[in-house]
Design a protein around this motif. Structure first.
Motif, mmCIF file in Angstrom:
data_model
loop_
_atom_site.group_PDB
_atom_site.id
_atom_site.type_symbol
_atom_site.label_atom_id
_atom_site.label_comp_id
_atom_site.label_asym_id
_atom_site.label_seq_id
_atom_site.Cartn_x
_atom_site.Cartn_y
_atom_site.Cartn_z
ATOM 1 N N THR A 73 4.829 -1.301 2.345
ATOM 2 C CA THR A 73 4.338 0.038 2.056
ATOM 3 C C THR A 73 5.445 0.834 1.383
ATOM 4 O O THR A 73 6.616 0.558 1.549
ATOM 5 C CB THR A 73 3.818 0.766 3.300
ATOM 6 O OG1 THR A 73 4.818 0.763 4.289
ATOM 7 C CG2 THR A 73 2.549 0.121 3.816
ATOM 8 N N ILE A 99 0.840 -1.201 0.000
ATOM 9 C CA ILE A 99 0.000 0.000 0.000
ATOM 10 C C ILE A 99 0.871 1.244 0.000
ATOM 11 O O ILE A 99 1.970 1.245 0.558
ATOM 12 C CB ILE A 99 -0.932 0.027 1.242
ATOM 13 C CG1 ILE A 99 -2.080 1.035 1.074
ATOM 14 C CG2 ILE A 99 -0.139 0.307 2.507
ATOM 15 C CD1 ILE A 99 -3.127 0.635 0.082
ATOM 16 N N ASN A 150 -3.213 4.790 -2.373
ATOM 17 C CA ASN A 150 -4.379 5.171 -1.577
ATOM 18 C C ASN A 150 -4.349 6.640 -1.157
ATOM 19 O O ASN A 150 -4.210 6.977 0.015
ATOM 20 C CB ASN A 150 -4.484 4.285 -0.326
ATOM 21 C CG ASN A 150 -5.838 4.416 0.336
ATOM 22 O OD1 ASN A 150 -6.841 3.973 -0.213
ATOM 23 N ND2 ASN A 150 -5.889 5.034 1.504
ATOM 24 N N CYS A 158 0.490 -2.971 -4.934
ATOM 25 C CA CYS A 158 0.435 -1.876 -3.963
ATOM 26 C C CYS A 158 -0.540 -0.802 -4.443
ATOM 27 O O CYS A 158 -0.246 -0.084 -5.410
ATOM 28 C CB CYS A 158 1.822 -1.251 -3.774
ATOM 29 S SG CYS A 158 3.120 -2.415 -3.303
ATOM 30 N N TRP A 159 -1.686 -0.699 -3.770
ATOM 31 C CA TRP A 159 -2.679 0.309 -4.141
ATOM 32 C C TRP A 159 -2.179 1.697 -3.770
ATOM 33 O O TRP A 159 -1.566 1.899 -2.726
ATOM 34 C CB TRP A 159 -4.001 0.024 -3.423
ATOM 35 C CG TRP A 159 -5.126 0.853 -3.949
ATOM 36 C CD1 TRP A 159 -5.488 2.103 -3.534
ATOM 37 C CD2 TRP A 159 -6.020 0.514 -5.010
ATOM 38 N NE1 TRP A 159 -6.561 2.565 -4.258
ATOM 39 C CE2 TRP A 159 -6.911 1.604 -5.180
ATOM 40 C CE3 TRP A 159 -6.172 -0.619 -5.824
ATOM 41 C CZ2 TRP A 159 -7.926 1.597 -6.132
ATOM 42 C CZ3 TRP A 159 -7.184 -0.617 -6.773
ATOM 43 C CH2 TRP A 159 -8.040 0.476 -6.923
#
Length: 357
Positions: free
Chosen positions: A60, A37, A296, A293-294
């Protein structure tokens, strides 16, 4: 396209989740997927995000200007990376070589010529020290020169030559390798954009198999959120570059940045975004992507799936506040197919290296 400010530092993620295998569908068939993410510029949102999911992110992403002052660089490595590692997350360091004030001409040409050797050595030493400070068992992804086939960054070949870009990558790789870091401690991610811009084929930027561990593709469905864009399926976004890069090299594949707007046909349609999220997870699994991995954060448009401008559902985090969320993301990301964080235990080395068969 560029979605970032010149300097953004982020977090990381890691740890083993339960793994399951699905049917054989593609070259890197039916393997589990490491879940990552970019939580946005507010790192406070990652904890409620994980509480909503019921599990932690394995990876991340950090964005960092390579030429930040020495104190800032040391703080980034010793504090930002350590904080996330101690939460069971593996950092992905997106290393962006914005030119120093003293740079004349192209930054990649300057790196290739040795003008940045002091900077490269300082990064290598600090990263190696960070690994050794953790008894040598720490690990991180290194993602330098991202989206090099775009026309919005100063390290692309249109600002210099392909030879300079490749030489700059290899010089950076060699400097970090001189510190003694192994491929069990650092994995190198070569990461073009899903669409190329400029006069050079994306494949020509490839520095060679010995300098790359993962191939990444950044891609977004902008829908109708900007002039000249249109709604695209995950296949339309990724397939053209996916086919080319799987022909280029046999490396594990990641989507270091991906996302979608909800803006379609003149208005925001969260249900359409939810359907795209579902299709994207189908695509990831069908294509054998090994890490996803979005992105966001609501920036150019409403990319976020948690705590964004809109959602299909809401989540009340105890007595603190309520978040707009996309339940489809949680439904898909929390199946046994996805490798997530379990407390402070990092993901296994094989998962870190994309060897999830």
């Amino acid at each position: 396209m560029n979605r970032r400010s010149a300097l953004q530092t982020l977090g990381l993620g890691a740890a083993a989740g339960s793994l399951s295998m699905a049917g054989c569908l593609d070259r890197f068939t039916a393997t589990p997927v490491v879940l990552g993410i970019y939580p946005g510029e507010d790192w406070g949102r990652i904890d409620p995000f994980e509480r909503w999911l019921g599990r932690g992110f394995a990876v991340t992403t950090h964005y960092v200007d390579a030429a930040i002052p020495d104190d800032s660089r040391r703080q980034f490595v010793s504090e930002e990376m350590t904080t996330q590692w101690e939460r069971g997350r593996v950092p992905m360091v997106t290393w962006q070589p914005f030119p120093r004030e003293s740079t004349t001409g192209s930054v990649t040409r300057a790196i290739a010529a040795g003008s940045y050797d002091d900077l490269l050595s300082a990064w290598g030493e600090d990263l190696a020290r960070w690994v050794s400070d953790g008894s040598g068992d720490r690990m991180f992804y290194f993602r330098p020169f991202p989206e090099m086939n775009g026309d919005w960054i100063p390290w692309g070949a249109d600002a210099t030559t392909i030879d300079d870009f490749v030489a700059a990558w290899r010089r950076l790789h060699g400097t970090v390798a001189e510190t003694g870091l192994t491929d069990e401690q650092v994995q190198w991610v070569w990461n073009p954009n899903a669409t190329e811009h400029g006069s050079h084929d994306t494949e020509s930027y490839y520095p060679g198999d010995e300098y790359v561990d993962w191939i990444g593709i950044d891609g977004y469905n902008f829908g109708d959120s900007r002039d000249g864009s249109r709604w695209q399926s995950p296949e339309s976004v990724f397939d053209p570059m996916f086919e080319r890069l799987t022909d280029l090299a046999e490396k594990p594949l990641t989507l270091p940045e991906f996302g979608t707007t909800s803006y379609r046909d003149g208005r925001y349609r969260p249900a359409q975004k939810a359907a795209w999220i579902d299709d994207a997870f189908d695509y990831i699994e069908r294509r054998g992507i090994r890490m996803a991995c979005w992105f966001n954060i609501d920036k150019e448009t409403d990319w976020a799936v948690f705590d964004g401008e809109r959602g299909t559902d809401s989540y009340a985090d105890g007595d603190s506040r309520t978040y707009d969320v996309y339940g489809t993301y949680r439904e898909r990301a929390t199946t046994d197919r996805y490798v997530t964080s379990e407390g402070d235990t990092p993901i296994p080395t094989d998962a870190f290296r994309g060897r999830l068969d």
